[in-house]
Design a protein around this motif. Structure first.
Motif, mmCIF file in Angstrom:
data_model
loop_
_atom_site.group_PDB
_atom_site.id
_atom_site.type_symbol
_atom_site.label_atom_id
_atom_site.label_comp_id
_atom_site.label_asym_id
_atom_site.label_seq_id
_atom_site.Cartn_x
_atom_site.Cartn_y
_atom_site.Cartn_z
ATOM 1 N N PRO A 34 0.798 -1.228 0.000
ATOM 2 C CA PRO A 34 0.000 0.000 0.000
ATOM 3 C C PRO A 34 0.830 1.277 0.000
ATOM 4 C CG PRO A 34 -0.981 -1.602 1.478
ATOM 5 C CD PRO A 34 0.328 -2.187 1.017
ATOM 6 N N ILE A 35 1.984 1.266 0.679
ATOM 7 C CA ILE A 35 2.826 2.464 0.685
ATOM 8 C C ILE A 35 3.301 2.793 -0.729
ATOM 9 C CG2 ILE A 35 4.887 1.108 1.315
ATOM 10 C CD1 ILE A 35 6.000 3.595 2.666
ATOM 11 N N SER A 36 3.736 1.795 -1.489
ATOM 12 C CA SER A 36 4.217 2.025 -2.847
ATOM 13 C C SER A 36 3.076 2.451 -3.766
ATOM 14 C CB SER A 36 4.874 0.758 -3.403
ATOM 15 O OG SER A 36 5.947 0.337 -2.591
ATOM 16 N N LEU A 37 1.957 1.777 -3.651
ATOM 17 C CA LEU A 37 0.803 2.099 -4.482
ATOM 18 C C LEU A 37 0.308 3.515 -4.213
ATOM 19 C CD1 LEU A 37 -0.953 -1.355 -4.079
ATOM 20 C CD2 LEU A 37 -0.164 -0.404 -6.257
ATOM 21 N N THR A 38 0.375 3.943 -2.960
ATOM 22 C CA THR A 38 -0.068 5.288 -2.594
ATOM 23 C C THR A 38 0.895 6.353 -3.115
ATOM 24 O OG1 THR A 38 -1.152 4.482 -0.588
ATOM 25 C CG2 THR A 38 -0.592 6.822 -0.656
ATOM 26 N N ASP A 45 -1.649 6.653 4.701
ATOM 27 C CA ASP A 45 -1.380 8.085 4.682
ATOM 28 C C ASP A 45 -0.143 8.312 5.544
ATOM 29 O OD1 ASP A 45 -1.238 10.844 5.165
ATOM 30 O OD2 ASP A 45 -3.412 11.080 5.075
ATOM 31 N N PRO A 46 0.963 8.790 4.961
ATOM 32 C CA PRO A 46 2.191 8.960 5.739
ATOM 33 C C PRO A 46 2.044 9.904 6.925
ATOM 34 C CG PRO A 46 2.365 10.052 3.600
ATOM 35 C CD PRO A 46 1.131 9.225 3.563
ATOM 36 N N ASP A 47 1.023 10.752 6.897
ATOM 37 C CA ASP A 47 0.791 11.673 8.021
ATOM 38 C C ASP A 47 -0.177 11.112 9.051
ATOM 39 O OD1 ASP A 47 2.463 13.660 6.897
ATOM 40 O OD2 ASP A 47 0.823 14.293 5.574
ATOM 41 N N GLY A 72 -6.573 6.264 5.757
ATOM 42 C CA GLY A 72 -7.472 6.573 4.664
ATOM 43 C C GLY A 72 -6.782 6.623 3.319
ATOM 44 N N GLY A 73 -7.563 6.944 2.293
ATOM 45 C CA GLY A 73 -7.051 6.960 0.931
ATOM 46 C C GLY A 73 -7.386 5.670 0.211
ATOM 47 N N GLN A 111 -4.644 9.432 14.691
ATOM 48 C CA GLN A 111 -5.485 9.665 13.514
ATOM 49 C C GLN A 111 -5.821 8.391 12.753
ATOM 50 O OE1 GLN A 111 -2.575 11.066 14.194
ATOM 51 N NE2 GLN A 111 -2.611 13.310 13.919
ATOM 52 N N ALA A 112 -5.043 7.346 12.956
ATOM 53 C CA ALA A 112 -5.246 6.110 12.194
ATOM 54 C C ALA A 112 -6.386 5.280 12.771
ATOM 55 C CB ALA A 112 -3.959 5.290 12.188
#
Length: 379
Positions: A221-225, A312-314, A306-307, A321-322
């Motif tokens: 998911p990190i790469s895809l995002t 979301d890196p933030d 989300g996304g 927030q997660a």
């Protein structure tokens, strides 16, 4: 930055001194599939880190794995593992009748800093963010690796797990905009460094070394995002929705690594060097998720902010927030970067059964010196 890197080198020196000064005694292995190892020593990054990430000073920034919901499935509390439960190295340890691998920088280490420690069943030096190439390399080419740490070393009646390694080296460069063509030029340097580390371990007496290859990072998911806005439909594999070009690069790394392992085997024919095919052990889950008990959310993370891919890196997992998923069985990825416990268990199972190790564990445990490495087909 220079100060933090000097500290990392000092920690690595302390690790080497401790290992060089310690002897590993035999340990019983009840109810194990393989009884030929007395201990495990692990090096690697966050995919193998069983708690070193909790130690202050190893890297910059907060340790998100110290916060819920990390560890919720198996341990029911955060342990520093970047997953909801056990890691691949945990499953391997349990399968060969050994306790879960303790991190070198554990609470016990801090309390017992002045007295000799026992590593009778092994120790884990893997640390989140660890890279293969040194910090100076990235500085020289004008890029940064803010998490650069170093680690290696060890002995005989022991399974040495060296990795996975290399992912952080490449991902830091991709994140900072280095092109694929240029990152490909770094791959031989990374593989050569892994090879030299293997030869150092052999000189120190290591007899069995398990060397994992790269994962299919294009499915993360990190790469895809990160590449979502810059990607076109042709960039995605129609079979699984993963980034085609990134997975091709991961296979390129694995090809180079297998060539290097074969070269070292020929130099040291009496040392057991196993290639662990993490790529295909993982890819089978993406190609046939229902067969392995996963649902429809295999490209999204269970815990995230989300996304499209719930990363979301933030708003990373471990921050307020997660949000965490209700049904973890739907997911392969825990936090967008690391696996669910169920996926880790399936990877370990594939390795231990010999489906994704070359040569298989069974030939190593039977001390079958005539077993020849076989080519591993890529999906």
């Amino acid at each position: 930055m220079a100060h933090s890197h000097a500290r990392a080198r000092a920690l690595a020196a302390a690790v080497f001194f401790t290992i060089a000064a310690s002897s590993f005694s035999a340990a019983t292995a009840p109810d194990s599939s393989f009884r030929c190892f007395d201990s495990i020593v692990s090096f690697g990054d966050s995919l193998s880190d069983t708690g070193n990430d909790l130690f202050p000073g190893l890297h910059q920034g907060p340790c998100l794995a110290a916060n819920p919901p990390y560890g919720r499935t198996y341990f029911h509390r955060p342990t520093g593992r970047l997953s909801d439960g056990r890691l691949v190295v945990d499953f391997i340890a349990q399968s060969i009748g050994l306790p879960l691998l303790k991190p070198y920088f554990s609470e016990a280490h801090q309390k017992a800093a002045q007295r000799r420690r026992s590593f009778s069943t092994g120790v884990n030096f893997a640390a989140a963010g660890s890279a293969v190439l040194p910090y100076e390399f990235y500085e020289k080419i004008g890029y940064q690796n803010p998490w650069a740490t170093d680690g290696r070393k060890y002995l005989e009646k022991c399974l040495v797990v060296l990795g996975p390694l290399g992912g952080n080296d490449y991902n830091h460069l991709f994140l900072q905009g280095m092109t694929l063509d240029k990152v490909q030029l770094v791959a031989p340097l990374v593989v050569t460094r892994i090879g030299s580390t293997i030869q150092e371990l052999i000189k120190l007496g290591a007899a069995t070394i398990l060397v994992p290859g790269s994962l299919p990072d294009g499915c993360m998911p990190i790469s895809l995002t990160i590449h979502e806005k810059s990607s076109t439909p042709n960039d995605y594999d129609p079979q699984n929705g993963c980034l085609r070009w990134m997975n091709q690069f991961c296979r390129h790394h694995n090809h180079l690594l297998q060539e290097e392992l074969q070269r070292i085997r020929e130099l040291h024919p009496h040392v057991n060097i196993m290639y662990a095919d993490y790529y295909n052990a993982t890819m089978r889950m993406h190609l046939s998720p229902n067969q392995f008990g996963f649902g429809s959310q295999i490209l999204r993370s269970c815990c995230g902010g989300g996304g499209t891919y719930n990363y979301d890196p933030d708003k990373r997992c471990g921050t307020p927030q997660a949000k965490c998923c209700r049904d973890p069985a739907e997911y392969i990825s825990w936090d967008g970067v690391h696996f669910m416990e169920a996926a880790n268990g399936l990877i370990a199972q594939g390795l231990l059964q010999g489906l994704y190790t070359d040569p298989p564990f069974s030939t190593i445990c039977l001390i079958n010196s005539t077993a020849k490495p076989r080519a591993i087909a890529e999906y």
